[in-house]
Design a protein around this motif. Sequence first.
Motif, PDB file in Angstrom:
ATOM      1  N   ASN A  29       0.871  -1.177   0.000  1.00 22.38           N
ATOM      2  CA  ASN A  29       0.000   0.000   0.000  1.00 22.38           C
ATOM      3  C   ASN A  29       0.914   1.236   0.000  1.00 22.38           C
ATOM      4  N   ASP A  32       0.969   4.506   2.470  1.00 24.03           N
ATOM      5  CA  ASP A  32       1.564   4.598   3.807  1.00 24.03           C
ATOM      6  C   ASP A  32       2.783   5.516   3.775  1.00 24.03           C
ATOM      7  N   LYS A 120       7.040  10.986   2.387  1.00 24.47           N
ATOM      8  CA  LYS A 120       6.936   9.525   2.458  1.00 24.47           C
ATOM      9  C   LYS A 120       8.347   8.957   2.407  1.00 24.47           C
ATOM     10  N   LYS A 143       5.170   0.139   8.044  1.00 22.85           N
ATOM     11  CA  LYS A 143       4.582  -1.043   7.404  1.00 22.85           C
ATOM     12  C   LYS A 143       5.743  -1.811   6.781  1.00 22.85           C
TER      13      LYS A 143
END
Length: 396
Positions: A29, A32, A120, A143
């Motif tokens: 994903n 995240d 990110k 994650k």
Amino acid sequence: MEEAFFRTHTYLLEHTNAPVRRSLMDEINWNDRLIGIKGTRGVGKTTFLLQYAKEKFGAGDRQCLYVNMNNFYFQARGIADFAEDFVRHGGRVLLIDQVFKQSNWSQELRKCYDLFPQLKIIFTGSSVMRLKEENPELGGIVKSYNLRGFSFREYVNLQTGNQFPAYSLDDIVRRHEQIVKRILPEVSPQRYFEEYLHHGFYPFFLEHRNFSENLLKTMNMMTEVDILLIKQIELKYLTKIKKLFYLLAVGGTKAPNISTLAKEINTSRATVMNYIKYLADARLINIIYPVGAEFPKKPGKVMMHNPNLMYAIYPIQVDRQQLMETFFVNSLWKDHKVNQSPKDQYYTVDGTRKFRITDAQSSQKIRYSPDMIYARYNTEIGRDNKIPLWLFGFLY
């Protein structure tokens, strides 16, 4: 912002060639904000990061930047300090390779997460790292994913230009006859299977260098850097860890005698068990426990992590049955729990299914049991509860 980093980034993206698009690319994903990609040496983590940058941004887009913590520049400058500069100049995605090379990397990543909500960070690390357990400051915000070596499916797609999809274990068990009918008209798996067992797991077989030498170098780095550096073990114990690995490798796929090994490397049983665990974390071996048992109990069986490693151990004594069992366990290892049966006759997968690895051309008559699944090698097709072993290489 340091221009040199952008120059390197652009050069790497323009010269990166990922011949196989890894399925992990679609499992992550990407929304995240903090993503960790773990994996053993040589499985293509750097290429994976660059592939992501290429797909989502392209070489000239300065919102994304790849940096490697190998760069001595980061000995003097923290990740958060660097990230602040990057964000100020419009940076949005920072790709950090080999994050563990910076000593306080987890605190630095936490700082970035708290200070720069618009940023990110995607980082790679060794499979030996225990991301959440050993770095409480990242709990709840990171994650974590595992990048593995090529599956047999990825290897076949690479060599033949096909786009065969992956199948779930349920699919393979229930529908293997139909699945095989789709694959066989396009390709003969047997043609590629032996090559894969010998050198197909690590993507660096594509480089024009001696594969075995390259693999040996990688295996040494796994012990010297990944285990020693990350587990903070003193250098003087390195020879013991390497000797233990060698003894396990030449010992074949059986239950290790912990007391004998402890004597051989002159240490305690508890230390041997810890070292075995580290070798498993480094993806050099797989530990198979009896059903219901786990570390620090004695393993039911220890085997090489993947078949390629069996060919790297000298003298090469590759036992055919052990090679096939190693392939089976390695293929299932990503998403399934594999245990040893009481009498070493079969494997229990996910606590319920029983698998036995057999030679389809064996002269010994096997009494087939309806509650067992037979993964058979030396054949391309199967029937009922007899499945061709190669098809388990299509699980990812």
